[in-house]
Design a protein around this motif. Structure first.
Motif, PDB file in Angstrom:
ATOM      1  N   ARG A 160      43.892  36.866  32.329  1.00 11.92           N
ATOM      2  CA  ARG A 160      44.461  35.809  33.152  1.00 11.92           C
ATOM      3  C   ARG A 160      44.201  34.415  32.586  1.00 11.92           C
ATOM      4  O   ARG A 160      44.974  33.488  32.834  1.00 11.92           O
ATOM      5  CB  ARG A 160      43.946  35.953  34.582  1.00 11.92           C
ATOM      6  CG  ARG A 160      44.483  37.255  35.227  1.00 11.92           C
ATOM      7  CD  ARG A 160      43.972  37.480  36.625  1.00 11.92           C
ATOM      8  NE  ARG A 160      44.257  36.376  37.513  1.00 11.92           N
ATOM      9  CZ  ARG A 160      45.464  36.124  38.026  1.00 11.92           C
ATOM     10  NH1 ARG A 160      46.496  36.891  37.732  1.00 11.92           N
ATOM     11  NH2 ARG A 160      45.634  35.105  38.837  1.00 11.92           N
ATOM     12  N   ASN A 174      45.324  41.524  38.684  1.00 12.03           N
ATOM     13  CA  ASN A 174      44.664  42.769  38.318  1.00 12.03           C
ATOM     14  C   ASN A 174      44.398  43.667  39.525  1.00 12.03           C
ATOM     15  O   ASN A 174      44.485  44.888  39.427  1.00 12.03           O
ATOM     16  CB  ASN A 174      43.344  42.465  37.596  1.00 12.03           C
ATOM     17  CG  ASN A 174      43.562  41.989  36.174  1.00 12.03           C
ATOM     18  OD1 ASN A 174      44.303  42.600  35.412  1.00 12.03           O
ATOM     19  ND2 ASN A 174      42.933  40.877  35.812  1.00 12.03           N
ATOM     20  N   ASP A 175      44.064  43.062  40.655  1.00 10.47           N
ATOM     21  CA  ASP A 175      43.787  43.827  41.870  1.00 10.47           C
ATOM     22  C   ASP A 175      44.879  43.527  42.896  1.00 10.47           C
ATOM     23  O   ASP A 175      44.654  42.809  43.879  1.00 10.47           O
ATOM     24  CB  ASP A 175      42.406  43.450  42.424  1.00 10.47           C
ATOM     25  CG  ASP A 175      42.042  44.253  43.669  1.00 10.47           C
ATOM     26  OD1 ASP A 175      42.710  45.276  43.935  1.00 10.47           O
ATOM     27  OD2 ASP A 175      41.095  43.853  44.380  1.00 10.47           O
ATOM     28  N   GLU A 212      43.468  36.239  43.118  1.00  3.42           N
ATOM     29  CA  GLU A 212      42.665  37.388  43.494  1.00  3.42           C
ATOM     30  C   GLU A 212      41.556  37.010  44.480  1.00  3.42           C
ATOM     31  O   GLU A 212      40.807  37.876  44.934  1.00  3.42           O
ATOM     32  CB  GLU A 212      42.089  38.052  42.246  1.00  3.42           C
ATOM     33  CG  GLU A 212      43.184  38.618  41.344  1.00  3.42           C
ATOM     34  CD  GLU A 212      42.642  39.332  40.122  1.00  3.42           C
ATOM     35  OE1 GLU A 212      41.465  39.106  39.788  1.00  3.42           O
ATOM     36  OE2 GLU A 212      43.390  40.107  39.506  1.00  3.42           O
ATOM     37  N   SER A 257      38.005  45.803  39.917  1.00  2.00           N
ATOM     38  CA  SER A 257      39.188  46.419  39.324  1.00  2.00           C
ATOM     39  C   SER A 257      39.196  46.199  37.817  1.00  2.00           C
ATOM     40  O   SER A 257      38.726  45.165  37.325  1.00  2.00           O
ATOM     41  CB  SER A 257      40.454  45.816  39.937  1.00  2.00           C
ATOM     42  OG  SER A 257      40.512  46.076  41.313  1.00  2.00           O
ATOM     43  N   ALA A 314      40.367  45.072  34.228  1.00  7.06           N
ATOM     44  CA  ALA A 314      41.163  43.914  33.815  1.00  7.06           C
ATOM     45  C   ALA A 314      42.333  44.388  32.963  1.00  7.06           C
ATOM     46  O   ALA A 314      42.173  44.678  31.774  1.00  7.06           O
ATOM     47  CB  ALA A 314      40.298  42.927  33.054  1.00  7.06           C
ATOM     48  N   ILE A 315      43.497  44.496  33.565  1.00  6.39           N
ATOM     49  CA  ILE A 315      44.705  44.861  32.831  1.00  6.39           C
ATOM     50  C   ILE A 315      45.263  43.643  32.109  1.00  6.39           C
ATOM     51  O   ILE A 315      45.722  43.730  30.970  1.00  6.39           O
ATOM     52  CB  ILE A 315      45.750  45.449  33.786  1.00  6.39           C
ATOM     53  CG1 ILE A 315      45.198  46.676  34.498  1.00  6.39           C
ATOM     54  CG2 ILE A 315      47.036  45.801  33.037  1.00  6.39           C
ATOM     55  CD1 ILE A 315      46.087  47.199  35.604  1.00  6.39           C
TER      56      ILE A 315
END
Length: 302
Positions: free
Chosen positions: A14, A121-122, A99, A8, A10-11
Motif C-alpha cells: 500500500r 488487504n483486509d 483498513e 491479514s 499483505a497482498i
C-alpha cells in the motif's frame, strides 16, 4: 507458547500504491474510468427514494464522486489516503488508512467508494467497519475493479514470459470475484446485499498506450509478491506482439477490458423486507410458474 498473528496477509504494497498515485498525478492522471464510475454511482443512487444527510466517500482517489453527488447528498466527507488532489484539499477530507477507518458507530446515512477498496488487504474487516459506521437503514454503495479486468494483458504477459523467461511472475492483481462479494457483505452484517458487473471495453492504438494509461491511473503492479527486477525488453516486446495478434480489431487498435464490480448493502433495520421462513409460502412454485408439479421420482414426458 508463541501467540499467532491474526493480521491479514499483505497482498498489496500500500505504500507503493501511494507512490504510484503520486507519479500518476505528476504525469497527468487518467481519470476516465473514475469519471465513468462516479456518473454510474450517481445514477444508481437516484433510484433510491430517500434523502441522505451525511455521506462518506471512502478512498476514491479524486473528487469525482463528491461532485457527482453534490445535488443528491447534503454533506459528503472524503476519507482518503495520500496523495490528495487540489480539489480534495479544498473540501472536507479526512486522511486515514482504509483498513482503520476513523468513523464513529451509527453516524452515516450513506457510504460510497469508487475503484479503491480492491487494494485493501483486509476487505472483510473494512466492510465490517463500514457497516458499523452506518445508521440503521443506512446504505453502502461501492464499485471495485473486478477479477476479469485486463484479461487480455494477463494472457499476453503470460505467453511472453513462458516463451522468453521460462516461467510466470505476478503482474496483474488478483482482484476479488463478484461471486465472493455477496457472501462477504453478508458476513459483514449487511442486509439485502446486491452485486452486479459492468464491463467497460477501451480501445488503444497499441499495447504500449495501454501501459502508459495504467501508469497515469496509478494502476501498475503493486503486488507485495511482485518480481523486483526490471521487465526485460525482450519480454515486453513479445508481450506486445502477442497482444496485437490476439486482441486487435480490424483497424489495428487493441482492446482492454475493465470489469467494474458493484456492491450494495444496507445496515439492518426492522422496516426492511425479510426473507420468508422455509415452509411459510402461500403459493406453490408450480402455481406461480403456471406449470404442473412433478412428484419426486416421476420422469418428465418428452
Amino acid at each position: 507458547m508463541t501467540q499467532q498473528s491474526t493480521q491479514s496477509p499483505a497482498i498489496f504494497d500500500r505504500r507503493l500504491l501511494q507512490r504510484r498515485r503520486r507519479r500518476a498525478m505528476a504525469l497527468g492522471a487518467a481519470t476516465f474510468l473514475l469519471d465513468h464510475v462516479a456518473a454510474d454511482l450517481a445514477e444508481r443512487l437516484s433510484a433510491v427514494l430517500r434523502s441522505f444527510e451525511l455521506a462518506a466517500d471512502l478512498g476514491t482517489p479524486t473528487d469525482a464522486v463528491r461532485r457527482a453527488l453534490a445535488d443528491r447528498v447534503a454533506t459528503v466527507v472524503a476519507v482518503a489516503e495520500p496523495p490528495l488532489t487540489e480539489a480534495m484539499r479544498a473540501s472536507p477530507t479526512v486522511l486515514a488508512d482504509l483498513e482503520a477507518l476513523p468513523l464513529r458507530e451509527g453516524t452515516l446515512d450513506l457510504a460510497v467508494s469508487a475503484l479503491s477498496l480492491q487494494f485493501v488487504n483486509d476487505l472483510p474487516g473494512t466492510l465490517v467497519q463500514i457497516r458499523r459506521a452506518l445508521k440503521p437503514d443506512g446504505l453502502f454503495l461501492a464499485a471495485l475493479v473486478g477479477g476479469a479486468s485486463l484479461a487480455e494483458l494477463r494472457e499476453a504477459f503470460a505467453a511472453a514470459e513462458i516463451e522468453i523467461e521460462g516461467g510466470l511472475s505476478p503482474r496483474v492483481a488478483p482482484f476479488v470475484d463478484v461471486r465472493d462479494l455477496g457472501a462477504l457483505l453478508q458476513r459483514a452484517g449487511f442486509a439485502l446485499p446486491v452485486t452486479d458487473v459492468d464491463r467497460v471495453i477501451v480501445r488503444y492504438a497499441s499495447p504500449l498506450a495501454l501501459l502508459q494509461d495504467l501508469r497515469r491511473m496509478g494502476a501498475t503492479n503493486v503486488l507485495a509478491e511482485r518480481r523486483r527486477v526490471p521487465l526485460r525488453r525482450a519480454t515486453l516486446r513479445r508481450m506486445m506482439e502477442f497482444y496485437g495478434a490476439r486482441f486487435a480489431d480490424p483497424d489495428g487498435r487493441v482492446r482492454a477490458t475493465f470489469e467494474i464490480v458493484w456492491l450494495a448493502g444496507w445496515a439492518p433495520h426492522p422496516s426492511q423486507q425479510k426473507p420468508l421462513a422455509p415452509g411459510s409460502a402461500k403459493m406453490r412454485l408450480a402455481d406461480a410458474l403456471k406449470t404442473r408439479e412433478i412428484p419426486a421420482g416421476e420422469k418428465t414426458g418428452r
